[in-house]
Design an enzyme around this catalytic site. Sequence first.
Site, PDB file in Angstrom:
ATOM      1  N   ALA A  36      67.328  57.921  24.020  1.00  0.00           N
ATOM      2  CA  ALA A  36      66.156  58.786  23.988  1.00  0.00           C
ATOM      3  C   ALA A  36      64.887  58.154  24.561  1.00  0.00           C
ATOM      4  O   ALA A  36      64.174  58.778  25.332  1.00  0.00           O
ATOM      5  CB  ALA A  36      65.922  59.214  22.545  1.00  0.00           C
ATOM      6  N   HIS A  62      70.128  53.745  32.557  1.00  0.00           N
ATOM      7  CA  HIS A  62      69.438  53.287  31.341  1.00  0.00           C
ATOM      8  C   HIS A  62      68.175  52.530  31.740  1.00  0.00           C
ATOM      9  O   HIS A  62      67.890  52.338  32.914  1.00  0.00           O
ATOM     10  CB  HIS A  62      70.353  52.361  30.529  1.00  0.00           C
ATOM     11  CG  HIS A  62      71.476  53.085  29.858  1.00  0.00           C
ATOM     12  ND1 HIS A  62      71.523  53.291  28.504  1.00  0.00           N
ATOM     13  CD2 HIS A  62      72.594  53.652  30.372  1.00  0.00           C
ATOM     14  CE1 HIS A  62      72.623  53.960  28.209  1.00  0.00           C
ATOM     15  NE2 HIS A  62      73.303  54.190  29.318  1.00  0.00           N
ATOM     16  N   GLU A  73      70.538  49.454  34.570  1.00  0.00           N
ATOM     17  CA  GLU A  73      69.321  49.298  33.754  1.00  0.00           C
ATOM     18  C   GLU A  73      68.135  49.231  34.707  1.00  0.00           C
ATOM     19  O   GLU A  73      67.971  48.264  35.448  1.00  0.00           O
ATOM     20  CB  GLU A  73      69.384  48.013  32.910  1.00  0.00           C
ATOM     21  CG  GLU A  73      70.527  47.958  31.923  1.00  0.00           C
ATOM     22  CD  GLU A  73      70.245  48.676  30.596  1.00  0.00           C
ATOM     23  OE1 GLU A  73      69.152  49.246  30.420  1.00  0.00           O
ATOM     24  OE2 GLU A  73      71.160  48.648  29.745  1.00  0.00           O
TER      25      GLU A  73
HETATM   26  O1  0X9 Z   1      73.309  48.384  24.893  1.00  0.00           O
HETATM   27  C1  0X9 Z   1      73.440  49.368  25.625  1.00  0.00           C
HETATM   28  O2  0X9 Z   1      73.898  50.436  25.252  1.00  0.00           O
HETATM   29  C2  0X9 Z   1      72.979  49.245  27.090  1.00  0.00           C
HETATM   30  N1  0X9 Z   1      71.679  48.668  27.161  1.00  0.00           N
HETATM   31  S1  0X9 Z   1      70.375  49.485  26.630  1.00  0.00           S
HETATM   32  O3  0X9 Z   1      69.254  48.577  26.588  1.00  0.00           O
HETATM   33  N2  0X9 Z   1      69.999  50.618  27.674  1.00  0.00           N
HETATM   34  O4  0X9 Z   1      70.681  50.071  25.368  1.00  0.00           O
HETATM   35  C3  0X9 Z   1      73.945  48.372  27.851  1.00  0.00           C
HETATM   36  C4  0X9 Z   1      75.367  48.854  27.850  1.00  0.00           C
HETATM   37  C5  0X9 Z   1      76.227  48.004  28.727  1.00  0.00           C
HETATM   38  N3  0X9 Z   1      77.609  48.358  28.671  1.00  0.00           N
HETATM   39  C6  0X9 Z   1      78.468  47.909  27.719  1.00  0.00           C
HETATM   40  N4  0X9 Z   1      78.122  47.051  26.834  1.00  0.00           N
HETATM   41  N5  0X9 Z   1      79.696  48.363  27.791  1.00  0.00           N
HETATM   42 ZN    ZN Z   2      70.123  52.551  27.171  1.00  0.00          ZN
END
Ligand code: 0X9
Ligand code: ZN
Length: 492
Positions: free
Chosen positions: A194, A314, A389
């Site tokens: 969000a 993201h 990201e």
């Molecule tokens: O943690 C997450 O969900 C992602 N970063 S964020 O800061 N946007 O929340 C990264 C996800 C990377 N992918 C996996 N870990 N599979």
């Molecule tokens: Zn994220």
Amino acid sequence: MAKERPSVLLFLFSLTFLLVHTLPYEPNAKYIGWQVKQVRLDDGSPEALVQDLYDLEDPNLLQVLRVSRVQDETDCGLAEIAVAPNYEEEFSNALAARGLNYTTVIADLATKLSMDEPFLRRADLLRGVATFERFMSFEEIQAHVEELPKQYPGQVKMQELDRTTENRPIYLVTIHSGSSKKSPVIFVDGGMHAREWASPAAALFLVGHLLESPALTRDVEWRIVPVLNPDGYVYTWTTDRMWRKNRGATRSLLCTGVDINRNFDYHWGESGSSKQPCSSIYQGMTPSSEPETNALISAVLEVKRRVKAYVSLHAYGQYILYPWGYRRTTPKNSAELEEVGKGMAEAITKAQGKVFAVGSSAKLLYPASGASDDWALGVAKVPLSYTLELRDEGAAGFVLPPNQIIPAANEAWAAMKYLGEYVATQEARTREAGSAAPAAGQRDAPSIRTAAHPVGHDLLPMFLDGFAGADGVDSESDESDSSEESFSDEVV
Ligand code: 0X9
Ligand code: ZN
């Protein structure tokens, strides 16, 4: 007396004006007096500590804003944690008990967040029109998406995938200017988290630019979900600017919301994911428990045979991440994921000068299981699966100044253009090879190598032989993809 009335009115007017302009904007108000602490996790294995911090979370007392890795010889982890004024003591005790030190990096989170308030209040957009000079509200985004098929008849299709807990639509925008029903698909989603406002903006920017770039949409079909988590997005506008999850009910009466990016059914509930409903990385009661998760799953599986790339947008950190995220190993096609990732990063640097780090999620950032990128590769067998990201590296973080929306979106656009050209080139080569290839059943012939490969790395075997999947899992079945024939007719 009568003479005094105008001055009373003036006084009341000034008071109202002052209140409106000095009181924090509602979604930021809860963060008055909250501090952001930076915790260095230089313990040999910080994962258990990070997990502890996430499990300690409570939206009203303590929130983990980000965990990252320092890319130098120390290779330590950094956690940024927002702490409510009445929780400072417990926080320092909890950290002392774990032998951790911290520094205060933001003295008042509400002040930092209030930087973008004036831009949010501008309501000068005609229905259906998009702007990238400020962030758009969900209503504005919805109106824009709904208008697209009227503005670009025959070029774009808009579908409602599902409705959220709060009954908002999750839209899918499909763009394809070619006539082939077999074109490869690139699937992109935005707005899963969000508070990452740059993400839906970048997704919409991509839609707008694709519609003006027929060469990129002739041989590739683009399927884009601009806002996967509209309830969460709206909540960040109305109530809590730092909200990350959706607004789904949980087993806790006090805590709402599931982290959609921990809810996917591939190694669900393993590392970097929390069982605590109050945590910002709450995995949900069961895998795929959320409407947003299911909407994405069905939309990808609908075109399973054709999806060659998946990108989840993201923010923030400037990373191009690929699987695995659930553990520190890489899939069988990691060389290709790395090469294409580097190609995207180079395209970004060429366009905007910024550097994006490329690598597998768990190694480059931290392990986190149940994310969409792992699901896309591990279950849907989408070979090129990424989490992008967007900018920045932390100076502005989630609250990107409006004048950085276009640069951030341009970075995503540069990466997607590269990916689009790459997928189209691969497809053409596969076709060429296919028409000259031996009959089916004789496909174990030596792989064809070509010097003209866009990233100088041989991917052809994968496209020729079908993607065998990571970890040796079976290749895809041809069962899905049922509705796409009729759809392709509608698009062109
Ligand atoms: O943690 C997450 O969900 C992602 N970063 S964020 O800061 N946007 O929340 C990264 C996800 C990377 N992918 C996996 N870990 N599979
Ligand atoms: Zn994220």
